[in-house]
Design a protein around this motif. Structure first.
Motif, short mmCIF file in Angstrom:
data_model
loop_
_atom_site.label_atom_id
_atom_site.label_comp_id
_atom_site.label_asym_id
_atom_site.label_seq_id
_atom_site.Cartn_x
_atom_site.Cartn_y
_atom_site.Cartn_z
N ALA A 173 -7.65 10.79 -4.40
CA ALA A 173 -6.67 10.93 -5.47
C ALA A 173 -5.26 11.22 -4.96
N ASN A 174 -5.15 11.98 -3.89
CA ASN A 174 -3.83 12.32 -3.36
C ASN A 174 -3.38 11.33 -2.29
N GLY A 175 -4.04 10.19 -2.20
CA GLY A 175 -3.69 9.18 -1.22
C GLY A 175 -4.32 9.39 0.13
N LYS A 176 -5.15 10.43 0.24
CA LYS A 176 -5.78 10.75 1.52
C LYS A 176 -7.11 11.44 1.26
N TRP A 177 -8.10 11.12 2.09
CA TRP A 177 -9.39 11.81 1.98
C TRP A 177 -9.24 13.20 2.59
N ILE B 167 -16.43 6.85 11.08
CA ILE B 167 -15.45 6.77 9.99
C ILE B 167 -14.40 7.86 10.11
N SER B 168 -14.81 9.07 10.50
CA SER B 168 -13.83 10.16 10.65
C SER B 168 -12.81 9.82 11.73
N ARG B 169 -13.28 9.20 12.79
CA ARG B 169 -12.36 8.79 13.86
C ARG B 169 -11.40 7.72 13.37
N GLU B 170 -11.94 6.71 12.72
CA GLU B 170 -11.13 5.57 12.28
C GLU B 170 -10.12 5.95 11.21
N LEU B 171 -10.46 6.89 10.34
CA LEU B 171 -9.57 7.26 9.24
C LEU B 171 -8.81 8.55 9.48
N LEU C 247 -12.85 1.60 3.27
CA LEU C 247 -12.49 2.92 2.75
C LEU C 247 -11.01 3.23 2.95
N ALA C 248 -10.39 2.63 3.96
CA ALA C 248 -8.96 2.87 4.22
C ALA C 248 -8.12 2.47 3.02
N SER D 264 -11.46 13.38 -3.95
CA SER D 264 -10.84 13.14 -2.63
C SER D 264 -11.78 13.41 -1.47
N VAL D 265 -13.08 13.49 -1.75
CA VAL D 265 -14.09 13.67 -0.70
C VAL D 265 -14.88 12.38 -0.56
N LEU D 266 -15.16 12.03 0.68
CA LEU D 266 -16.01 10.88 0.99
C LEU D 266 -17.43 11.37 1.25
#
Length: 168
Positions: free
Chosen positions: A32-36, A53-57, A26-27, A96-98
């Motif tokens: 769309a804006n380059g960031k979740w 995943i929230s921690r890692e990203l 996912l990284a 831009s949402v996971l």
């Protein structure tokens, strides 16, 4: 006659490794804006991978959507939305949402959440063939007749050798 159920027990260590592998994938696929901007996890199965995943990203906003399936653990019954997604995350169809879940099985739950946020990126740790077309990213595919035993559903008990299940 249905195929025999295959057991796939997953330890905490293995699940953590698999969820981190999903974060790596996912990284490179950020929004769309380059960031979740947020994670929407499907409860309850999506809670643990969403935390990892929230921690890692580095994603701080975590929302839940709750879909209940009323079943007897052999067949999936009617689905009901118990908790909706915050309206702000539904803007731009979830761009831009996971969306995170532990598993996509039949795809019925995934279809409901996908319809809420069609432009979100849907990711699961595990996928079965029927649900796989509804997710964008996953780590491991298992056969449709495999039952995954997640670590939060198990205790420490003796496991029979596979060969004992196949004796005459």
């Amino acid at each position: 006659m249905s195929l025999p159920e295959k057991a796939f027990p997953v330890s905490w260590d293995q699940f953590h490794r698999d969820a981190r592998a999903l974060a790596w994938r996912l990284a490179g696929a950020s929004g769309a804006n380059g960031k979740w901007k947020a994670i929407v996890c499907i409860t309850r199965g999506g809670l643990v991978p969403a935390a990892i995943i929230s921690r890692e990203l580095g994603i701080r906003v975590i929302e839940t959507v709750s879909i209940a399936s009323y079943h007897d653990y052999t067949s999936q019954g009617e689905l009901a939305v118990l908790k909706e997604v915050t309206p702000a995350l539904l803007e731009n169809d979830g761009e831009s949402v996971l969306i995170i879940d532990d598993l996509t099985d039949t795809g019925k739950t995934a279809a409901i959440v996908r319809a809420m946020m069609p432009r979100a990126h849907f990711a699961t740790v595990y996928a079965k063939p029927k649900g796989r077309p509804l997710v964008d990213t996953f780590v491991t595919e298992v056969s449709q007749d495999t039952w995954i035993y997640f670590p939060w559903d198990m205790g420490f008990t003796y496991q029979r050798p596979i060969a004992e299940d196949h004796q005459g």
